[in-house]
Structures are given as structure tokens and as C-alpha cells.
Write an enzyme that holds these catalytic residues in place. Structure first.
Site, short mmCIF file in Angstrom:
data_model
loop_
_atom_site.label_atom_id
_atom_site.label_comp_id
_atom_site.label_asym_id
_atom_site.label_seq_id
_atom_site.Cartn_x
_atom_site.Cartn_y
_atom_site.Cartn_z
N SER A 215 0.40 -10.24 0.01
CA SER A 215 0.18 -8.79 -0.01
C SER A 215 0.35 -8.06 1.31
O SER A 215 0.31 -6.84 1.34
CB SER A 215 -1.22 -8.50 -0.57
OG SER A 215 -2.20 -9.21 0.15
N LYS B 72 0.79 -1.23 0.00
CA LYS B 72 0.00 0.00 0.00
C LYS B 72 0.83 1.28 0.00
O LYS B 72 0.34 2.35 -0.40
CB LYS B 72 -0.93 0.00 1.21
CG LYS B 72 -2.09 -1.00 1.11
CD LYS B 72 -3.14 -0.52 0.15
CE LYS B 72 -4.40 -1.34 0.25
NZ LYS B 72 -5.51 -0.79 -0.57
#
Length: 417
Positions: free
Chosen positions: A310, A55
């Protein structure tokens, strides 16, 4: 807005920008998964990013694109955790004031990490029970105070920043990639990967993976329009949104090869396996792409497969819940209402004669409140094998201990357990 599609030259520009703060994470083969699926399974380790998820890429790319006036006014975002940490790090690095709204149920570890990365430049506000609640509150504050909202996924600069993961994968891989599995929450990473691989590796099949309890992208693709879900299971907090982005939906519906879901309990077992067997710590969203491989075991055999891991922002206080969900999914943990006869030795009989040799009581709740012939207790039993359940129930019924089985009664289960 609906016609937007990331250009590869914009992704390359984003790669130069995010290089200031984002690490080039490893693309490494998993020996265990490769052997299990008879394929070349490569893990893109975004869990090793400095904020423990990808992110930071989109957040930094977006904030870096703002004009001087916007930077002076400061930014606002809403996030379940990982985007918040990316925005916090970017604010601290660039010296920009930021206000970050997070759901009140956000794991403490993510809240503390956000404050750590943001330092004096960031204020955290806990608001609402879900990302969507926080997002609404953040947008109202943003509008009232003329600040710039940094969306976690539905923004071209965010998508282009996340897309830099795809550039790295292609630069790092020594073989053509047949399949690419990516977790989908709002769809920012999936959209960015679709753009990169369409331009540079169009033969690669990209498969999006959502938690079963929050199938917002899958539902939208099936209905042919971006659809908001009424309710979601928030357990996989990094990928649990009621509504995906408009930009991201329009990209994913056209360019994803497949969009699938996996049960939360199965995700939990993957988390435990990665920790125990591979010494890899992942959060629930980070385990989605590996959890789904079972569903494609025939299709990926002999192929080159990349799974984006992730994120690793997991809170150790969630370990008990993760184990519980994994056992329930694997049919190894069962809860009963057991009716104990009100006589001395009843519990001893239950342990000695009703339980199997490998059965273990892990939960027991009972209090004598009456002089009735039988009194109920809530009993949790962990089995060694799912096949041990039927004989256990049979023995309970034959000896008049059986009251009810509550695993498959969600309302009663939630109330009692």
C-alpha cells in the site's frame, strides 16, 4: 450514516474520475513469496503510484466532488503522510488552496514530498504527536474558517476512490482470487475493497491487517462497537490511528473475513527482506500484508492470493531503527547491564572469554564514576542465532559479569537505549 455501503456504480464513476491523476499500478506475481508459501502470491503494487500510495485515489475523488463554493474556499486535511500527499497533489492539479496538518513526528521525507506535490497551492502545518492530535486541530481550524475537511478515510467519496484499487485487481487478475490481504489504518481501503469484491467476487476472503501496537479495528470488532484506543505505537505511521471511521467500521465488521495484527518488529524484517531480496522499497504500513502470510501458510497453500502493497513513503533515516526492531523481534539483539570488575584486563577478558565466536558488540556505554569493586556498563550484543543467548548469559554469570537483562524491561530499555 451507519447504513452506508458503497455502490459498485459509484466506484465505477470514481474510477473514471481518478484516472486523471492515478496510475493503473501493476498486479505482479512474487516468485519468492509464491515459492515460500506454495501459492500464487500476487502483489498489487500501489507503492508504485505517483504519490507512492493509493491515497491519491480517495483524495482526488473527494475533492473533485466538491461544489464551486467549497473549491473557492479551499480544503483542509490531517494526515500522517500518504493522505497528505494525495490531497496536495489534487490541490495542485485542480488549482485549489489546501492546508495540511501533519503530526510533528511525521518522517521528514513525507513532509517534503507533501510540499513538493502541493507546490504553491498547499501549506503544511505540523501539529501534535499523532494523527488524532493533528486531526482535532485541523477540524477546529476548518470550522473556524469555513473550509471543507477532507477526511483520510471516513467519507463515502474517499472510500469509493480507494475502492478503485479493487476494480483494477479484478480486471488485471487472470485467475479467481481466493484471498485478499489489505492493510488497515482507518479502514478506507479495506471498506472499498469489501464493497467491490462483495459485488464482483463474493467468494474472495478479505483479511485486514493492523500493526500490533495500534489494533483499533480489531479491538472495535471484538467489542462490537467503534472503540478509541487510549495509546498506540506510532511506528507504523501509515496505519496507526486510535479510532477507525464509523463508516469504515460498519462495513468492515460485516464484510471482512478476518481482522488480525502483526508485531512491528516482524514488519521491520519484512521491509528489510523486500529491499534486500526483491529490490522493493516499502514503508511499514506497506509491508503489513506480506508480514502476515506466515499466519495463513496452511490456509493459502495452493490458492490465488493478492497482497496490496500500500505504500513506499519510507524515510532512509529510519533504516537504523527498522533494523534494530527487526533484530530485537528476531531475538538476535540483546541488551545487558554488565558489571565489569574494576581491574585491568576485565574488558579484554569479556571479549575473549565471555563473547561467543559469532557474537558482536554493537552498543557500549560506560564511564568510571567510582572506585567500587564492580562498575556497570550498558552493552548491546548482536547474535548470529537466537540459540546463542543462553550460553552467553551462562558465561556472564559464571564469571560474575552479569548484571541484568533489559530487553524485557521496557521502561528501563527506553531510558537507557
Amino acid at each position: 450514516m451507519n447504513s452506508y455501503f458503497p455502490k459498485i456504480e459509484d466506484v465505477r464513476k470514481a474510477a473514471i474520475t481518478v484516472r486523471q491523476v492515478a496510475d493503473i499500478t501493476p498486479l505482479m506475481q512474487s516468485i519468492r513469496y509464491s515459492k515460500t508459501y506454495d501459492a500464487n502470491i500476487l502483489l498489487k503494487r500501489e507503492d508504485l503510484q505517483r504519490v507512492r500510495s493509493y491515497k491519491i485515489r480517495g483524495a482526488f475523488n473527494k475533492i473533485s466532488s466538491l461544489d464551486p463554493e467549497q473549491l473557492v474556499n479551499g480544503v483542509v486535511c490531517a494526515s500522517a503522510g500518504n493522505h497528505a500527499q494525495g490531497v496536495a497533489f489534487a490541490c495542485n492539479h485542480l488549482g485549489i488552496n489546501g492546508i495540511i496538518y501533519m503530526p510533528s513526528v511525521t518522517p521528514k521525507q513525507k513532509v517534503e514530498q507533501t510540499k513538493l506535490f502541493g507546490g504553491k497551492w498547499v501549506t503544511v502545518v505540523l501539529e501534535g504527536d499523532s494523527f488524532d492530535d493533528s486531526s482535532k486541530a485541523a477540524k477546529v481550524y476548518c470550522s473556524d474558517n469555513k473550509k471543507t475537511f477532507i477526511h483520510p478515510f471516513d467519507d463515502p467519496k474517499i472510500i469509493e476512490g480507494q475502492a478503485t484499487v479493487g476494480l483494477e485487481i479484478l480486471e488485471q487478475s487472470k485467475v479467481p482470487i481466493d484471498y485478499l490481504f489489505v492493510a488497515v489504518g482507518g479502514g478506507g481501503l479495506a471498506s472499498g475493497l469489501c464493497a467491490v469484491f462483495k459485488a464482483l467476487s463474493p467468494q474472495t476472503k478479505i483479511i485486514g491487517v493492523e500493526p500490533e501496537g495500534a489494533p483499533s479495528m480489531k479491538t472495535s470488532m471484538e467489542k462490537g462497537k467503534n472503540t478509541e484506543l487510549d495509546q498506540i505505537d506510532k511506528f507504523v505511521d501509515g496505519a496507526a490511528v486510535k479510532r477507525v471511521g464509523d463508516f469504515t467500521f460498519n462495513i468492515c465488521k460485516d464484510y471482512l473475513y478476518d481482522m488480525v495484527t502483526v508485531p512491528e518488529g516482524k514488519v521491520c524484517q519484512t521491509i528489510l527482506d523486500l529491499y534486500n531480496r526483491d529490490a522493493i522499497v516499502v514503508e511499514p504500513a506497506g509491508a503489513l500484508t506480506l508480514t502476515v502470510l506466515d499466519d495463513y501458510k496452511e490456509e493459502i497453500k495452493g490458492k490465488n492470493v493478492v497482497c496490496v502493497v500500500s505504500g513506499s513513503n519510507n524515510d532512509i533515516t529510519r533504516t537504523a531503527e527498522i533494523k534494530e526492531r527487526a533484530l530485537l523481534y528476531g531475538k538476535l539483539k540483546h541488551y545487558f547491564i554488565v558489571r565489569f570488575p574494576q581491574r585491568p584486563g576485565a574488558l579484554k577478558q569479556f571479549v575473549a572469554e565471555i563473547l561467543g565466536p559469532d557474537d558482536d558488540i554493537t552498543h557500549f556505554e560506560y564511564s568510571k564514576k567510582s572506585s567500587k569493586e564492580n562498575a556497570p556498563a550498558v552493552v548491546g550484543i548482536e547474535l548470529k542465532s537466537p540459540e546463542d543467548l543462553e550460553p552467553l548469559v551462562k558465561r556472564m554469570k559464571e564469571n560474575n559479569f552479569y548484571g541484568d537483562y533489559i530487553n524485557d524491561k521496557p521502561d528501563l530499555f527506553q531510558y537507557l537505549i
